[in-house]
Design an enzyme around this catalytic site. Structure first.
Site, PDB file in Angstrom:
ATOM      1  N   ASP A 177      -6.660  -1.646   5.193  1.00  0.00           N
ATOM      2  CA  ASP A 177      -6.276  -2.663   4.222  1.00  0.00           C
ATOM      3  C   ASP A 177      -6.632  -4.072   4.659  1.00  0.00           C
ATOM      4  O   ASP A 177      -6.167  -5.038   4.071  1.00  0.00           O
ATOM      5  CB  ASP A 177      -4.762  -2.589   3.974  1.00  0.00           C
ATOM      6  CG  ASP A 177      -4.358  -1.241   3.412  1.00  0.00           C
ATOM      7  OD1 ASP A 177      -5.207  -0.614   2.762  1.00  0.00           O
ATOM      8  OD2 ASP A 177      -3.215  -0.826   3.629  1.00  0.00           O
ATOM      9  N   ASP A 216       0.878  -1.148   0.000  1.00  0.00           N
ATOM     10  CA  ASP A 216       0.000   0.000   0.000  1.00  0.00           C
ATOM     11  C   ASP A 216       0.930   1.217   0.000  1.00  0.00           C
ATOM     12  O   ASP A 216       2.069   1.124   0.435  1.00  0.00           O
ATOM     13  CB  ASP A 216      -0.839  -0.060   1.283  1.00  0.00           C
ATOM     14  CG  ASP A 216      -1.507   1.246   1.584  1.00  0.00           C
ATOM     15  OD1 ASP A 216      -2.139   1.782   0.665  1.00  0.00           O
ATOM     16  OD2 ASP A 216      -1.385   1.730   2.729  1.00  0.00           O
ATOM     17  N   ASP A 276      -1.415  -0.975   6.178  1.00  0.00           N
ATOM     18  CA  ASP A 276      -1.828  -0.740   7.557  1.00  0.00           C
ATOM     19  C   ASP A 276      -3.014  -1.653   7.836  1.00  0.00           C
ATOM     20  O   ASP A 276      -3.750  -2.027   6.936  1.00  0.00           O
ATOM     21  CB  ASP A 276      -2.151   0.738   7.802  1.00  0.00           C
ATOM     22  CG  ASP A 276      -3.460   1.161   7.198  1.00  0.00           C
ATOM     23  OD1 ASP A 276      -4.489   0.615   7.608  1.00  0.00           O
ATOM     24  OD2 ASP A 276      -3.453   2.029   6.303  1.00  0.00           O
TER      25      ASP A 276
END
Lengths: 654, 72
Positions: A553, A355, A549
């Site tokens: 996510d 991410d 995180d």
């Protein structure tokens, strides 16, 4: 939740149980050798050097007398647990040792009538060696869990709190939520809380593995058991007892150590049927030898050797002991392995997807430039009035940057997830958001296109603002990469991983950030809820680890073959991910991968040795080439080897 | 579904842990058992109908003792 015992008590009992065990074996060890040494001297003198001290019968009686307490008093637990197997049909390791020593001991009585050779001295030596082996093994096991023990000892014992305006010292158990604790420089922060007064740096390395102290001021969250460095902090307790961050970490690590690694399935299956099979093999060996040689003594010797050489322990310990050492090392470095399975899967990972925000980058966006044709002031006024109503980090950044005294009244406010915001100021329709939003609404970016592309190419997230479908301007917000992101990614590339960045940003911004840290593949314009789908698509190419995180996510972490959740200190969502990093840096990802690989290779080594040992040793015993005493020494050595080998994991640099 | 967490005394080898898993696994309603020889802890997932005493008895049958038990 119903508790018969408090959870924290389980931990204490557990520890003292282990210490009790080590102490118990040590006592037995000392006594067994005091008793066994005369037996050894007698046997060596009489049977090897043919030096007669007593006549044969007297010496057998002496050996039987000295051996009785070794086998039946010091070995009581082993005999009891071993023979219980024959009644309950739940056989264990002790069943083999108990039967082996018992049969060997009995030969002493028969030897008095010259019926068989005397093995009773051998029986005592087997038990003494068994006890010695158990002692060494229990010590080594204690070492294997030392990291967890250190975590348990980390908690503060007492705290200074303000009650009714007075400073009083209280035991940690009496601290309640809401108490204000006073922590002086060099002192441990007693429990999780929020700073209400003071400023200081706090050393959180014991929990996060991050060596640099973290600055704390009013409103900062602090973790219990971390150490206050240089200023006095007034901290309001927010979590106590079993709810603290440290308590959660300990529970999580302990639970993880109890999970299974798939590779151990075969070993588990074998240990399950191992003992009864060995009992049968010992019996068959006995009859075979007796049938072919007619030598009763020899046949008994072979059967005893088979019984005592077989070692399901080495097989059964191989995996859990390595997992225990590995997860302990992890915990010390802020890497929490939640599932044993993850360390096996890690080996198969080909692709690592990240991410962007908060993972590769700091997650603290800053306004870098404002571009407008109607004047910056008006643009910011409009933008901040809408952004004020959103919780998004970028929104907060813009609000802070605009620093308005009064905000315009916004009506018909709507959050457009993954796109931006819309609302009305008076009769004017305001839109703030990314390119996707303006494409959808078919609003032309004419006259601004070049500037926006310019923003994007330098890695800025661009918030475009329009009023009644007319562009007012754009705000460039940049979130800079963490200092160690690039180095960590380089290490991953060196190890042959393909890295991918998944982000909601537009292609150009994403690519600029990716390029700055060395990631070549970017999946941009991904709405938060689509991240899991993108991971699924990547899985067509190979096993995927996702790093993000734990909060936004979670689905992507779940979808990935290995989910690595990342957060700093108390912010982490500890339940998300197969591996949780208590430090917010990509170096942690590299460490987690290295640790998983090292632990898994230890498991493989251990299983190999344990299998090889049994596969070689049992046939040798059946063939009659091993004396029972050598067999017992080999058995003890095999489980000690497995435990010590796991402890060697500590030497690996991760 | 509920989860039992046990602390078991008396296990000292891998086949002991295996015995406990086998015995507890036979209790009807028990979905999964995982007993760790090193931590002496067991985690058992079972249907709500399973009682703490069922688990304790199954452990006792193999010759070991449940020192503490919690359900959640």
């Amino acid at each position: 939740m119903k508790h018969e015992h408090m959870h924290d008590k389980v931990g204490e009992e557990d520890l003292s149980m282990e210490e009790k065990e080590i102490r118990g074996w040590k006592n037995k060890l000392v006594w067994s050798w005091i008793l066994v040494i005369p037996i050894v001297i007698l046997m060596v003198a009489e049977r090897i050097f043919m030096f007669e001290i007593f006549d044969m019968k007297t010496s057998i009686i002496i050996i039987l007398a000295l051996g009785f307490p070794i086998i039946f008093i010091l070995g009581y637990g082993t005999m009891k647990s071993g023979f219980r197997g024959f009644t309950s049909l739940y056989f264990n390791m002790d069943s083999l040792i108990a039967l082996g020593t018992f049969v060997a001991y009995l030969t002493g009585f028969f030897a008095l009538f010259d019926l068989v050779q005397d093995y009773s001295g051998v029986a005592s030596m087997i038990m003494a060696i068994f006890i010695t082996g158990k002692y060494i093994e229990s010590k080594a096991r204690g070492r294997a869990s030392q990291e967890i023990k250190k975590l348990l000892e980390l908690g503060a014992k007492s705290a200074r709190v303000l009650r009714n305006g007075k400073e009083i010292e209280l035991p940690i158990a009496e601290i309640k939520i809401g108490d204000v604790m006073i922590v002086k420089p060099g002192e441990k922060i007693p429990t999780d809380g929020v700073v209400v007064k003071g400023e200081s740096a706090v050393d959180e390395s014991m929990v996060t593995g991050e060596s640099l102290p973290t600055d704390k001021g009013v409103k900062s969250l602090v973790i219990g058991a971390t150490i206050n460095q240089d200023g006095i902090l007034y901290i309001k307790a927010t979590k106590v007892g079993n709810d603290t961050f440290l308590a959660h970490i300990i529970e999580l690590v302990e639970e993880a150590q109890g999970t299974k690694v798939p590779i151990q399935r075969l070993a588990d299956k074998i240990t399950g049927v191992f003992v009864p099979i060995i009992l049968v093999i010992a019996l068959l060996s006995f009859f075979n030898w007796f049938m072919f040689t007619g030598d009763l003594s020899r046949s008994i010797g072979v059967a005893v050797a088979v019984l005592v050489i077989a070692c399901p322990c080495a097989l059964g310990l191989a995996t859990p002991i390595a997992l225990m050492v590995g997860s302990g090392i992890g915990a010390k470095n802020g890497i929490l392995i939640r599932k044993g399975e993850a360390i096996q899967t890690m080996k198969e990972i080909k692709i690592i997807a990240f991410d962007k925000t908060g993972t590769i980058t700091e997650g603290k966006p800053k306004v870098t430039e404002v571009y407008s044709k109607v004047g910056e002031k008006y643009l910011l006024e409009v933008a901040a009035s809408l952004e004020k109503l959103s919780e998004h980090p970028i929104a907060k950044t813009i609000v802070n940057y605009a620093n308005l005294k009064t905000y315009k009244k916004v009506t018909a406010f709507k959050i457009l997830r993954g796109r931006g915001l819309e609302g009305k100021i008076g009769s004017k329709q305001i839109l703030i958001g990314n390119r996707t939003l303006f494409n959808e609404r078919k609003i032309s970016l004419k006259g601004f296109e070049a500037k926006i592309i310019d923003f994007e190419n330098s890695g800025n997230t661009t918030m475009i603002v329009s009023e009644n479908k007319k562009i007012l301007g754009a705000i460039a917000v940049a979130d800079s990469p963490k200092p160690d992101s690039m180095a960590a990614l380089q290490m991953l590339h060196k190890q042959g991983y393909k890295t991918v960045m998944i982000t909601g940003d537009n292609e150009r911004t994403a690519k600029a950030i990716a390029a700055s840290v060395g990631i070549s593949e970017v999946i941009a314009n991904v709405l938060p809820e689509e991240k899991a789908n993108k991971v699924e698509e990547l899985q067509k190419e190979g096993m995927v680890a996702f790093v993000g995180d734990g909060i936004n996510d979670a689905p992507a972490l779940k979808q990935a073959n290995v989910g690595i959740a990342m957060g700093s200190g108390t912010d982490i969502a500890i339940e998300a991910g197969d591996i949780v990093l208590a430090k917010s840096s990509l170096t942690g990802v590299v460490q987690a991968i290295n640790l998983s690989k090292a632990t898994f290779s230890k498991i493989k080594q251990n299983l190999f040795w344990a299998f090889a040992y049994n596969v070689l040793a049992i046939p040798a015993a059946i063939a009659g080439v091993l004396h029972p005493i050598i067999a017992e020494i080999a058995m003890a050595a095999s489980s000690i080897t497995v435990v010590s080998n796991a402890n060697l994991l500590r030497r690996r640099k991760i | 579904m509920k989860k039992f967490k046990l602390l078991i005394e008396g296990m000292h080898c891998a086949s002991c842990a295996n015995n406990v898993e086998r015995s507890v696994g036979k209790v009807s309603g028990v979905k999964s058992t995982s007993v760790n020889i090193l931590t002496r802890k067991g985690i058992i997932e079972a249907e709500d109908s399973v009682k703490a005493d069922d688990i304790k008895n199954a452990v006792a049958k193999t010759g070991y003792k449940v020192v503490s038990l919690s359900e959640e």
